[in-house]
Design a protein around this motif. Sequence first.
Motif, short mmCIF file in Angstrom:
data_model
loop_
_atom_site.label_atom_id
_atom_site.label_comp_id
_atom_site.label_asym_id
_atom_site.label_seq_id
_atom_site.Cartn_x
_atom_site.Cartn_y
_atom_site.Cartn_z
N UNK A 265 -3.33 7.27 3.86
CA UNK A 265 -4.89 6.77 3.29
C UNK A 265 -4.79 4.98 2.70
N UNK A 266 -3.97 5.06 3.22
CA UNK A 266 -3.73 3.10 2.83
C UNK A 266 -4.13 2.16 4.13
N UNK A 267 -4.69 1.49 4.08
CA UNK A 267 -5.15 0.34 5.20
C UNK A 267 -3.84 0.29 5.74
N UNK A 268 -3.97 0.45 6.73
CA UNK A 268 -3.00 0.43 8.21
C UNK A 268 -2.61 -1.38 8.42
N UNK A 269 -2.07 -1.75 7.42
CA UNK A 269 -1.24 -2.71 7.62
C UNK A 269 0.04 -3.09 8.29
N UNK A 270 0.44 -4.05 9.20
CA UNK A 270 1.57 -4.08 9.92
C UNK A 270 2.99 -4.58 9.07
N UNK A 271 2.59 -5.54 7.97
CA UNK A 271 3.12 -6.39 7.00
C UNK A 271 4.14 -4.63 6.40
#
Length: 635
Positions: A265-271
């Motif tokens: 559910x978290x944003x799929x941010x790369x870092x």
Amino acid sequence: MRRQCCSSAFTTRWGELPAERCRQSKEHNDTAVYFSRRSGVQAPCQTLWLWARTRGMRRLLFSCHPAAAPLVAILRPLAAALSLCLMGLTPGCSLFQGGRDDLDAGLAPALQGEPVPYVTHIRVEEPIPGFEDGRTPTEADLRTRMSQNSQLIQLEKQAPDSLLGLERRARLDQKTGVSLLHSLGYYEGQATFTVDDTTRPVTVTLTLIPGRRYLVGRVTILYRPRPVVPPSFLHRTREVGLFFKRREALPDPVFPHALDKVRPGDPATAAPILDAVAALPLTLRGEGYPLARVASARYTLDCRERRLNADIVVDPGPAAVMDGIAVSGAPHVHDSYLRRLIPWREGQPWDDKLVARYREILQQLGLFNTVDVKAAGLKSAVPLAVAEDATGRPLPVLPPSPAGPGNNAAPDDDTVLRSEPVGSMSAPSGTEGKAAAAAKPDDTAADTVVEIPADRQPVTLPVDVAVREAAFRTVGASMRYATDVGFGVQGSWEHRNLFGNGENLKIKLPIAQDLQGIRADFIKPAFGRADQKLLLGTALEREKTDAYTKRAASAYAGLDRRLSPYWWAESRIYAEDGTLRENRQNNRYRFLSFNLGLRRDTRNNALNPTSGTRLALTVAPISGFYHGAFSALAA
């Protein structure tokens, strides 16, 4: 001009064409004149151009005797290529250097060498709402990040030489914009640009189209082969406490099945995803598995649900205990001294933090220019290749996909972003790029094959220490001025490895207007125990002022011990004996002091600190004789 294009020299050289055959239509002659107009002279290439357009040339290239047809079929393309090459290499030929005047005027800004100044505007087409959690970037955030990675903006003061060069920069920024959107979870994001050359300076507009943001979906972490926990790794304790020692229980080895600080559910941010994946083997290396590594990681897009799924395979490697060290590159430093500095006990479970601490200890000795400390490789004849997870179930295999995150088009319904061993998700240079680079495949133990004993006993793993020695001796000289002793000079000599065990001897020779003397200080590291130093020193000095003249000899001996990573304790005995000449009378004195000190030092660098603090407390009772016995307390 039309006559000169078919000169006798030309016809004599080629011989096949008479001069009258070159007198073609006015259209052909005007064409020849055009291609030499810019040079201002009648170039030989005019004749070659007209010759290629004559009926004789066409007859030679396109008609032949039937018997020679195969040979002519080979010679036709060669003759055409030769004609073009001759026209390009002939001096004064402008066939390949320009066009008609109206065409020159239209292409000059794109092809000629005048700089093209421009300004860059970055806009976000679809508004992005900002949230208080700080995990969703705003339009200003996107523009800022794009500006930090944009070649158009970074090279704006260096104008390109043509519109084509400007467009090339814009296309690179277009790819960077797509990678930026992907790295922030906008895997349907696109980027476009426009170049308006009707304005001065030229206006370049880069547009980011984020689309819907993807969220973290399923995260599967599998261990291959199944981890083996030796009995000696369970129910361990350690001693803690500065003054009052006690033992506390250590946690048993844990093999996480979820990423740290990354939840569905978290944003799929790369870092954060790549950082969490890279941290998986680091956790195991601190719990007895030094060869742990990420074997592979696959990131799959579910475009119906807009989810990013991750399937990660971790190779824990064998359980290992720490052994001694194998030193290379230190012929003048005794191995026994380096072994006394080891912060671990042989036989304890492997801990990468202790290896890092030992590396820091060696770097602080001042004996080596380079220090490399790492686990030694292990090999055996029987590799383990169990394709199962921690519960014994077979590992899932994701199907390969030709699609990738770098495309400007939207992904398919189920797109495998990464089907090879762990690499970086799409990210431009900068913060996201650094995080992506940190998650490259871990090859620490890629070639290591270890057989686990049947009784689940850990393997013994030595530590390789590779160093390069520095110069041990230093000679120095300085000039100084002080209000109490006046102008002076000082010479010094230092040896940092006097007897091969890191002993440090430093001799100073100060000579000033009011003070002369000699001083020697000696430090013996690892005295009795690894975290303790022996301190010795002596000095002779003569001090002459308007009020008195002093001649004295002094000496001290002490111990300095490290109690914890940030606390030190010191004890020192100091003695001084000498004479004071006052009012033409010599008075003898002597005293003895016992110094006790405690200090706390959290500085990151003793010589050039940028963070941390230093706190010191010293108490020194003094007893001596001068015109009678006396005692005092200094703090």
